[in-house]
Design an enzyme around this catalytic site. Structure first.
Site, short mmCIF file in Angstrom:
data_model
loop_
_atom_site.label_atom_id
_atom_site.label_comp_id
_atom_site.label_asym_id
_atom_site.label_seq_id
_atom_site.Cartn_x
_atom_site.Cartn_y
_atom_site.Cartn_z
N LEU A 243 -4.37 19.53 107.25
CA LEU A 243 -5.00 20.82 107.52
C LEU A 243 -4.60 21.87 106.47
CD1 LEU A 243 -4.43 20.84 111.37
CD2 LEU A 243 -6.64 20.67 110.23
N THR B 161 4.34 15.72 101.59
CA THR B 161 4.44 15.22 102.97
C THR B 161 4.72 13.73 102.94
OG1 THR B 161 3.41 15.27 105.14
CG2 THR B 161 1.90 15.07 103.26
N LYS C 220 8.81 13.06 101.03
CA LYS C 220 9.66 14.25 101.12
C LYS C 220 11.09 14.04 100.60
CE LYS C 220 7.62 16.70 105.02
NZ LYS C 220 7.95 17.42 106.26
N ASP D 118 10.23 23.69 106.42
CA ASP D 118 10.01 23.24 107.80
C ASP D 118 10.88 24.01 108.81
OD1 ASP D 118 8.08 21.34 107.28
OD2 ASP D 118 9.53 19.72 106.99
N GLY E 152 15.49 14.94 118.96
CA GLY E 152 15.08 14.29 117.72
C GLY E 152 16.09 14.53 116.61
N ALA F 182 12.16 16.44 110.36
CA ALA F 182 11.77 17.75 110.88
C ALA F 182 12.89 18.33 111.74
CB ALA F 182 10.48 17.63 111.70
#
Ligand code: ATR
Length: 289
Positions: free
Chosen positions: A21, A67, A71, A107, A131, A135
């Site tokens: 996007l 991405t 990365k 991020d 997590g 990220a």
């Protein structure tokens, strides 16, 4: 503004890339501010990363987002990286500064800005972070600066402990890690102010999954999911129904993009324009399903 011989090129490299996007949001922002910039998506296979970065230098591409799956790997082809990208070991933004390639990771700052823009004051708060992937590490790093307490839970507890240890060495805060058990989630939720899901649980096509039982959620907690497909994950839907304030992954996507935009242009990113462009595109995509 039309493309000319002076147009500065930015873009994103990754594989796969066709669903990104980022071009929508950045081109809308360039247009809104009348900047002579254009943003494209480039599919770059793993084996081609080195050549792609060489190409960035020789073509004078002004800025890139990076991405999956590049990365971490990209860092070794850059001339310098900022402290965040260095700690995380991954860069998602490159600036071509007169031939010098500088790496950044936006991020974490994107997540923090998304929280702040939605009224969350993170100073002195306790965050429960689920997590320990790329990220999550970025969010943990940016959050640790401001928070009082951070608990990281992950299925692979070794990864969570590694992040917590690294952060404790850097910040004088209460930062702990544990395995992602139902007991640990339930217990930590009781006194957390902010919950962030930075795992991929709940992402399309597994929309019916959530790590958190609905009844553990409460009105006095902010719940953020970094997943933006679907926009409203099961976790966010449940949280909303239980009266919690929710922040969708779209917000983090926009704010990490906004931080990249600011690095490339030196201008304040038009957040609303970027958000509207993305939401419009997602609505179009959904109506085509
Ligand atoms: P990203 O770069 O988006 O963070 P990632 O590095 O692949 O992606 O990290 C994915 C995260 O989701 C990890 O924390 C992963 O846990 P493990 O480190 O134990 O693999 C987590 N994750 C993925 N599937 C999961 C599942 N079914 N249950 C719990 N955690 C899961």
């Amino acid at each position: 503004m039309g493309i000319s011989g002076r147009t500065r090129i930015c873009g994103v490299i990754g594989d796969p890339i066709e669903h990104t996007l980022s071009p929508i949001m950045h081109n809308a922002a360039f247009k809104h501010l009348g900047l002579d910039f254009a943003y494209l998506a480039f599919r770059v296979e793993k084996a081609e990363l080195k050549n792609a970065i060489k190409g960035m230098r020789s073509l004078g591409i002004h800025g890139l987002n990076v991405t999956m799956p590049h990365k971490s790997e990209v860092i070794k082809y850059l001339d310098d990286v900022d402290s965040t990208a260095n700690f995380i070991g991954a860069a998602n933004t490159i600036l071509n500064d007169a031939g010098k390639l500088l790496g950044f990771n936006t991020d974490g700052i994107g997540a923090i800005r998304a929280l702040e823009e939605n009224g969350v004051k993170i100073e002195g708060k306790k965050m429960l972070l689920l997590g320990a992937g790329g990220a999550a590490k970025a969010i943990a790093f940016s959050a640790a600066e401001h928070l009082d307490e951070l608990v990281i839970l992950n299925r692979n507890v070794g990864k969570a402990k590694g992040i917590a240890e690294g952060l404790r060495r850097k910040f004088n805060k209460k930062i702990t890690a544990d395995s992602l058990s139902q007991d640990a989630i339930k217990e930590n939720l009781k006194n957390s102010d902010i919950l962030v899901n930075a795992t991929s649980v709940g992402m399309h096509p597994n929309e019916n999954q959530s790590l958190i039982a609905k009844e553990w959620l409460k009105p006095d907690i902010y719940v953020m999911d970094i997943i933006y497909n679907p926009i409203e994950t099961k976790l966010l839907k449940n949280a909303k129904e239980m009266g919690s304030k929710v922040i969708s992954g779209i917000e983090m996507l926009i704010h990490q993009g906004a931080a990249s935009f600011e690095i490339w242009t030196g201008r304040r990113a038009p957040i609303k324009i970027m958000k509207d462009a993305i939401l419009r595109r997602l609505m179009e995509e959904n109506s085509n399903c």
